[in-house]
Design a protein around this motif. Structure first.
Motif, PDB file in Angstrom:
ATOM      1  N   LEU A  66       0.835  -1.198   0.000  1.00 43.77           N
ATOM      2  CA  LEU A  66       0.000   0.000   0.000  1.00 43.77           C
ATOM      3  C   LEU A  66       0.876   1.257   0.000  1.00 43.77           C
ATOM      4  O   LEU A  66       0.617   2.215  -0.749  1.00 43.77           O
ATOM      5  N   LYS A  67       1.906   1.258   0.830  1.00 44.20           N
ATOM      6  CA  LYS A  67       2.817   2.404   0.891  1.00 44.20           C
ATOM      7  C   LYS A  67       3.481   2.641  -0.454  1.00 44.20           C
ATOM      8  O   LYS A  67       3.572   3.789  -0.928  1.00 44.20           O
ATOM      9  N   HIS A  68       3.930   1.579  -1.100  1.00 44.89           N
ATOM     10  CA  HIS A  68       4.601   1.727  -2.387  1.00 44.89           C
ATOM     11  C   HIS A  68       3.666   2.290  -3.450  1.00 44.89           C
ATOM     12  O   HIS A  68       4.063   3.147  -4.250  1.00 44.89           O
ATOM     13  N   VAL A  69       2.432   1.802  -3.487  1.00 42.72           N
ATOM     14  CA  VAL A  69       1.482   2.298  -4.486  1.00 42.72           C
ATOM     15  C   VAL A  69       1.211   3.783  -4.275  1.00 42.72           C
ATOM     16  O   VAL A  69       1.179   4.569  -5.233  1.00 42.72           O
ATOM     17  N   ASN A  70       1.046   4.183  -3.037  1.00 46.46           N
ATOM     18  CA  ASN A  70       0.788   5.595  -2.761  1.00 46.46           C
ATOM     19  C   ASN A  70       1.999   6.471  -3.072  1.00 46.46           C
ATOM     20  O   ASN A  70       1.856   7.610  -3.534  1.00 46.46           O
ATOM     21  N   GLU A  71       3.198   5.946  -2.846  1.00 45.97           N
ATOM     22  CA  GLU A  71       4.404   6.684  -3.214  1.00 45.97           C
ATOM     23  C   GLU A  71       4.526   6.811  -4.739  1.00 45.97           C
ATOM     24  O   GLU A  71       4.968   7.847  -5.264  1.00 45.97           O
ATOM     25  N   LEU A  72       4.117   5.772  -5.467  1.00 42.74           N
ATOM     26  CA  LEU A  72       4.133   5.851  -6.929  1.00 42.74           C
ATOM     27  C   LEU A  72       3.149   6.904  -7.421  1.00 42.74           C
ATOM     28  O   LEU A  72       3.424   7.619  -8.393  1.00 42.74           O
ATOM     29  N   ARG A  73       2.030   7.014  -6.759  1.00 40.07           N
ATOM     30  CA  ARG A  73       1.054   8.055  -7.117  1.00 40.07           C
ATOM     31  C   ARG A  73       1.685   9.438  -6.950  1.00 40.07           C
ATOM     32  O   ARG A  73       1.505  10.321  -7.794  1.00 40.07           O
TER      33      ARG A  73
END
Length: 233
Positions: A157-164
């Motif tokens: 979840l953290k990685h996806v939000n950082e990619l956003r």
């Protein structure tokens, strides 16, 4: 990627995340499990499993064998959690795995820091575009449909939000699912196991983060990226 000295066995039980007990020619042996996920649908009593034998190259290892693959019905599933990044690197560097909106890659750097995260790859193409790519290994399937994750993943979840966030700053951004098996009809987020991750992935897609998946040709001693799999969000 290739493995050496493969031994076939039968799964008995898994006393903890890191250890399984298997039967090798009738002898019970403790082996290292190269996946800390639940894998309950894979590691069932009696299932045929494949081990890499490290005899003669133990180094600091405590157990001679590592469990890397399992038969599930007619499927052979690689469950080595270290394999997806290696498969992705091989595919990206060879040009086999193509990324939307980027030309042939000129640079691929692993484990690079961005913000409060460390992404699997920083990438640059021959046209000068710069981007970030995060890899997720997939071992869960039901009826020919692959899904991710098999358990809640705060890290994912953290990685996806950082990619956003990186996308909003002008980078090309990708979530690459490496499906560690062949024959899947499509891949989808697992709403039942982690609705927060699924929602974030859909929002990322809407904001321009590319969500792509590739399946693999799996043999007991080898796994390589093969074909792109459709993603249904």
């Amino acid at each position: 990627m290739k493995y050496e000295n493969i031994v076939k066995a039968n799964f008995i039980e898994r006393p903890n995340r890191f250890v399984a007990i298997v039967s090798i020619e009738g002898e019970s042996v403790r082996v290292h499990v190269k996946n800390t996920g639940r894998c309950r649908e894979l590691l069932v009593p009696g299932a045929a499993v494949y081990l890499e034998d490290f005899v003669g190259r133990m180094g600091s290892r405590k157990m001679r064998y590592s469990l890397i693959a399992v038969e599930k019905g007619g499927l052979l599933v690689n469950m080595d959690s270290q394999a997806p990044n290696k498969i992705a690197a091989e595919g990206l560097l060879s040009g086999r795995i193509e990324l939307p909106d980027m030309s042939r890659l000129a640079g691929v750097k692993a484990e690079q820091k961005y913000g409060n995260s460390r992404f699997d790859f920083y990438i640059e193409d021959e046209g000068g575009h710069k981007g970030w790519l995060e890899v997720k290994g997939v071992t869960l399937e039901d009826g020919g449909v692959a899904s991710f994750p098999d358990a809640p993943t705060e890290r994912g979840l953290k990685h996806v939000n950082e990619l956003r966030r990186a996308k909003s700053e002008g980078f090309m951004c990708y979530v690459l699912f490496i499906v560690q098996m062949k024959g899947m009809r499509w891949l989808e987020p697992n709403d039942d196991h982690d609705p927060d991750f699924s929602d974030a992935l859909r929002k990322a897609d809407e904001e321009g983060v590319h969500v792509i998946a590739w399946d693999c040709l799996v043999e007991p001693d080898e796994i390589v990226a093969d074909e792109q799999v459709s993603v249904k969000l």
